[in-house]
Each structure stands twice: as C-alpha cells, then as structure tokens.
Design an enzyme around this catalytic site. Structure first.
Site, PDB file in Angstrom:
ATOM      1  N   ASP A  71      37.650  41.481  39.275  1.00 43.88           N
ATOM      2  CA  ASP A  71      39.049  41.831  39.511  1.00 43.88           C
ATOM      3  C   ASP A  71      39.859  41.740  38.222  1.00 43.88           C
ATOM      4  O   ASP A  71      39.581  40.920  37.343  1.00 43.88           O
ATOM      5  CB  ASP A  71      39.642  40.879  40.549  1.00 43.88           C
ATOM      6  N   GLU A 101      37.242  46.512  37.752  1.00 42.73           N
ATOM      7  CA  GLU A 101      38.493  47.076  38.235  1.00 42.73           C
ATOM      8  C   GLU A 101      39.358  47.370  37.012  1.00 42.73           C
ATOM      9  O   GLU A 101      40.093  46.524  36.531  1.00 42.73           O
ATOM     10  CB  GLU A 101      39.210  46.102  39.171  1.00 42.73           C
TER      11      GLU A 101
END
Length: 684
Positions: free
Chosen positions: A343, A398
């Site tokens: 993330d 990401e």
C-alpha cells in the site's frame, strides 16, 4: 560518476532495451543500486544475509526457550530503562527489568518456574514499561507483539502472550498453490464478509466466503485489514501492530486455518501490507515507543504524513529495516501468505508523497531530487528478499505515478515488483459515469486509458476497488442505477430503462477492462454482483452502525433479483479467461475503435473481443478485422439471458472469415453486435 561506473547491475542492458529512455539516467540508476548492494553486503557481513536478517522475529520480542523460560529483546534507543509486567507478576512495574546490551537494545531472561513450567502462561496479558528520559514510567506494547486484543471495557489494546500448546496449534495441511499465470484477484475484507450487522470472523470467511470465491472463478484473494489496527474504520491502513493478525476477527490460528483452506481450493493468498506509514497511536502503536519521536520514524516534519495523520518510517535506521524486512518474512513463513500488495507506494517513492503531483511522464520527475532514495531502496530490499524466499512470490505496487522500471527485477536496475495497479482505469470509468452522457463517451480515450502502460511491466487492471465502494464515493453499479437498485431489481417487474442500461454497462465495463486493461484482474468483494450500497464503517457520524459495513450475499443468491445476472456474468468472465488465458498473453491488439459507432474490436490470446457501447444503435452485419482465418463462435455474450440480457444473438451461430484484409488484420468477418453488448469470439 567514476564511482557509479564501478557498480555492476547484472542485467541493466535489458532495462535499456525495454525502455531506451532509461539510458539517460544510468548514473542515477547505478547510484540507487549501489546503495542497495552496500546494504546487502552489510547484511551478509553482520547478519548472515538478508534472509537470516528477515528471521529476526525469532529473537526479537518475547520467546519461550528450550528450557521453558522466557527470553526477549527490544530496541528502545531512547529509553533509560525497560521492564516487563502483566498478569504473571501481578502488574509490578519494575520487578522484571531488561538489561541494556548496547546499540539501543534491551534483553530479558526469565527462568522457568520451579515446576519447570513457563513463567508466563499462554493467554496472559502483558505490557512493556519504558522509563523515559524524563524519568516517567509509560506502558507500551512490544513492536513484535503477535496477538493484541482490546477488552470491552477499554479503548486501549493489550498484548496477549500467545503460546498455544502443541495440541492447540494449527498445522498447515495443504501445499501452497502455484503462482497463477494470470491473476484474478478477489480483494476482500474479513470483517464485512457477512450479512449480519457485526464484525465477521475468520471462521465465517473460511466456511462461507472462500467456496463462493472459488466458484466465481477467482484464483487469488487479497486480504485487507489483517495487520492489527486499533481503529476499525481506517480499513486497516492505520496499522498499530505490524506482527499481529487482527484479533477482532479471531485468533492467529483461525487466520492460518482460513489461509490453509484457501490453498486447498487452489487460491493464491495475498496480504495487503502497509509499510508506507504507521498509526500515530502511542499506547497501542509504534509511535514514541521509547519515549522519543525518533524511534522507528523520522523526527520532525519528515516523520509526519499530514494528509494521513500518521508517522513515516526512517528507512535509514538498521533496526527499522530489521523490523520491516522481518515483518514480510513473518507473514510469509508463519502464515503462509503467498504474496503481498504494498500500500501507498507512491507516497513512499517521493518526498512530496505524490500530493498535488499530476506526473506528466517527464522522466526527470522520477530521477530528480523529489524521489526518496531511502524508501525506494527499502522497496528494492523487500522485493529482493521476497523473491529469494519463493520463485512463486507475487508483489504488487499501489503506485499512480508510473515510476519507470518499478515492475522490473532488481538485477535489471528496477524496484522488483511483479505488478502495479492500474489506478487510472477506475478513475476513468467514474469520470465517464459522473460527467458524460453515453453519447459523449470517447472510445479512443477509453482504449488509451486501458492500454496505456509501460512495456514489459505487468499491470493489475480493475474497474473499481475498495476506494470506489467507500461512503463519499459510489460503486459503478450505484453510479449507474442509484435508488432504482432498491425498487427495480426484482424480476417480477418489467425491466426499467435505468436498470437495463445499468446492468448492460456494468457487464461491458468489466469485460473490456478484464480483456484489455492489464496482465491481472482485481475485483472488490460484493462488486461482482453490483452490491447496492456503499461501505461505511461504524463511527460517530452513523451512530456506530454496522448496517453498511457488511455484504448482502442474499441479493446475489435470490433468484427473484437481477443481482444474480451480474454475479453470473462475473463468474462466466473469469471462467472464460481461465480457458483462453488472455491475462497471461501479450497486450491486446486494438484493430478498431469507432467514435460514431461506439464500437471497439481487439484481439488477445487468439480470441476476439467486440464491444458496442452505443446506447441505441445495433449493427446486424458489422465488418471486423481478424488475424487468423477460420470458423469462430461466440464464447461469451453479455446479452445472454442468464446475464440479464435480451438474448438477441443465436448462441450456436458460426462465423466464417474471408480472406479480405481489414482494419490492419489479414482477414475479416461479419458479426451482429447489438447495442450495449460485449462479445468474445473464439476459433473452433
């Protein structure tokens, strides 16, 4: 420059062949790689290598010795003293001190009890006590805690000494599955995976949801919000305890059972890992662990992410690297996760965290002073370790910035990820649904967004993820049908124009994104059947309600509701990909994109995708280009009755090519393509 010339990147020329522009930044690429190699060398010399370095969770934190005593090591460089207290010593603050062993590390050794039993029983509540530089005694949780819980009467988490006996431990029974050639990922959240208005459990997910996922044709799951987070509404992105599987869903062994059952279905399991930042919580997080601002994080403004209201790691500190590298190894080895979705990679890559940055594609944006070398090198180290641990490893970034070589191997001068998320695609669909009439959809722009990715860097495509499902935004189904989803989805009523359009476009958006958008596919839990409501976690603003923090499976399973049609199409799309394997093939060749007709035609993996986005025009004899001659049949028809369509095509009809070049293809074929319909043709 002379120093960088000495840096040998084994396959750097491969990167230059793939992307010649990188040659202009050879000096910077070698500088970054040189730092990476120096750290690896130090790990070899001081720690016995990166894999052994990653096994530090075996010594850090608290552990039972062979003699049944307790040994523990903590890193608290700013502390004047460290102590252990809990149920086992009647919460005495200072009876069990740690010894300062240098380099900011503290060690404790507790002998077995006189009867030979462990001095800290399994399930005991424990805490660390830090004596700060201000001579205050403050309670903390060990950064290496593997299980923490929050009692009902408290808002602060407690560390549980997790040491089940041999009979109580869960032992994995199933081998890890092979890495899928084309990932079809089901992004999911254990806590919302029930119809009930409560936090659902690992056991519920294992028993009720995994079989559903397997039936839908997904070969991978991406588990969100597993790393412990004190605030449920953070969606797991404000991590407090990095080694602890969230206790709100159950025990560590119940998570292991879940993963094992997923493996028994051949499902690859990915962990949504957050190493980009950490919660600011002090009493149950990492923040101010040793009483200072600089332990684990940068001190001062560089250690604060103002938008996320969180702390930022200092990747230059050796013990921070130990902590994070070990964290990855822990989840892989202890829980048998097969891969990781990282993330917030864009935030890590740039000193600006990507905020307010449009990323025009100018390579100076990626190789200039804004790039955070320390974070980037950490990602190189993480990918190096993970791919060393397993040849089947999958890592996903990401990243919205388009950093070149992010998804090329480290030994090519890349960052080492296997995939990046195609974050521009869902934004494009929401923009169209929000701002454009159907007649004004720009087909060329859609195709460009779906196919615009770095050559030889794999991408995970998705039409929508959890971001679009959250309250404040809308899912694609909600944008398309809105309030009519509550009243017009029954098959007992005539099909309304809004629902008719919504179901048709929902299928087409998925079909073209799945086929053209990347080398992998991702869908968020519930979106496969057009879940009608947003996702909103309990909070003060909704009276702590769980009403919107759940998934209503009954809607997809009810034969009287049209949600089943979207669910059926989602399954058929995945199973068709399983047969023809376009995700693991070269990118699609777009032979036709007609603005007035709103028709797109492309070929991939030997099958032909034909989509007509026109809101009203159907074309009975539409000429398309076909590369390979032969007989073709429709193998997926979004207009079929089981998908809520109008069954305008004959499912058994055969189409023959004729040797007339068209649209850049060597042959051509005539097809019937109704309005708002997507088709896949295969050769027979």
């Amino acid at each position: 420059m002379e120093e960088n010339k000495k840096v040998d990147i084994p396959k750097l020329n491969r990167s230059f062949q793939i992307d010649p522009y990188l040659k202009f930044y050879e000096k910077e690429i070698k500088r970054r790689y040189g730092i990476f190699k120096n750290i690896l060398k130090t790990m070899d010399e001081m720690e016995g290598g990166i894999e052994k370095f990653g096994d530090s969770y075996n010594t850090c934190g608290l552990h039972v010795t062979k003699e049944n005593g307790i040994r523990g090591i903590e890193w608290a460089p700013g502390a004047k003293g460290v102590f252990l207290r809990g149920d086992f010593n009647d919460w005495d603050r200072t009876s069990h001190p740690y010894k300062n062993i240098g380099y900011g590390k503290w060690e404790i050794n507790i002998p077995p009890k006189s009867d030979g039993s462990c001095p800290i029983p399994h399930g005991s509540v424990i805490k660390l006590v830090i004596l700060t530089q201000n001579d205050e005694y403050v309670d903390r949780l060990s950064p290496w805690a593997t299980y923490v819980t929050c009692p009902r009467e408290s808002i602060v988490y407690h560390q549980i000494f997790w040491n089940p006996g041999e009979k109580e431990k869960y032992y994995f029974k199933h081998a890890r599955p092979e890495r899928p050639s084309g990932l079809r990922i089901y992004e999911c959240h254990v806590g919302i995976a029930s119809e009930e208005q409560k936090i659902a459990s690992y056991d519920n997910f294992r028993i009720n949801v995994i079989p559903r996922i397997a039936k839908q044709g997904y070969n991978a799951i991406q588990l969100m919000a597993i790393m412990e987070h004190a605030y449920y509404g953070s969606f797991g992105y404000q991590v407090t305890n990095f080694f602890a599987a969230s206790s709100r869903y159950g025990t560590p062994d119940e998570l292991k059972h879940l993963i094992d059952v997923a493996h028994s279905h051949g499902i690859f399991v990915l962990l949504d890992v957050v190493h980009s930042h950490a919660s600011k919580n002090v009493y149950d997080g990492l923040n101010e662990f040793d009483g200072t601002k600089g332990c684990f994080f940068h001190d001062g403004p560089r250690g604060e992410h103002t938008l996320w209201d969180s702390r930022l790691f200092d990747y230059t500190q050796w013990e921070v690297l130990r902590f994070l590298i070990s964290n990855l190894s822990w989840w892989y080895k202890e829980y048998h996760f097969d891969g990781f979705r990282f993330d917030g990679v864009t935030s890590m890559l740039y000193h600006s965290h990507g905020l307010g940055h449009a990323f025009s594609g100018d390579y100076n944006e990626y190789f200039g002073l804004n790039t955070d070398t320390e974070s980037l090198v950490y990602l190189m180290l993480a990918n190096h370790l993970l791919h060393q641990l397993s040849p089947n490893m999958v890592t996903i970034a990401e990243d919205v910035s388009g950093m070149p070589a992010l998804c090329r191997p480290v030994d090519e001068g890349g960052t080492g990820f296997d995939y990046r998320l195609a974050m521009a695609i869902p934004d494009k669909w929401i923009q169209l649904l929000k701002e454009k009439r159907d007649d004004d959809w720009n087909i060329g722009d859609i195709v460009f967004t779906l196919s615009n990715r770095r050559w030889m860097e794999k991408t995970i495509a998705y039409a929508e993820s959890h971001d679009q499902a959250l309250v404040g935004d809308k899912t694609i189904a909600f944008w398309l049908m809105d309030k009519e989803m509550y009243t017009e989805m029954t098959v007992m009523k005539p099909l309304s124009p809004i629902v008719d359009r919504g179901i048709a476009l929902h299928k087409m958006i998925r079909l073209i994104t799945h086929g053209l958008g990347g080398e992998g596919w991702l869908n968020f839990i519930g979106n496969e059947f057009g879940h009608p409501e947003w996702l909103d976690f309990p909070r003060e603003g909704n009276n702590e309600s769980y009403y919107y923090a759940r998934r209503q499976w009954n809607l997809a399973d009810d034969d009287l509701l049209r949600y089943k049609h979207l669910n059926n199409f989602d399954r058929a799309l995945n199973l068709t990909e399983e047969k023809y394997k376009w995700l693991s093939a070269d990118p699609g060749y777009v032979s036709w994109k007609h603005e007035d007709d709103k028709v797109v035609v492309f070929e991939r993996a030997g099958v032909i995708f034909v989509l007509n986005f026109h809101p009203s025009k159907s074309f009975p004899d539409y000429k398309i280009g076909v590369e390979e001659p032969g007989k073709y049949k429709v193998v997926l028809d979004s207009d079929a009755e089981e998908f809520g369509g109008h069954k305008r095509l004959n499912p058994g009809s055969e189409h023959f090519t004729f040797p007339e070049p068209y649209a850049g293809r060597r042959n051509s074929m005539m097809v019937y393509i109704p309005s708002r319909v997507g088709l896949i043709f295969a050769r027979f």
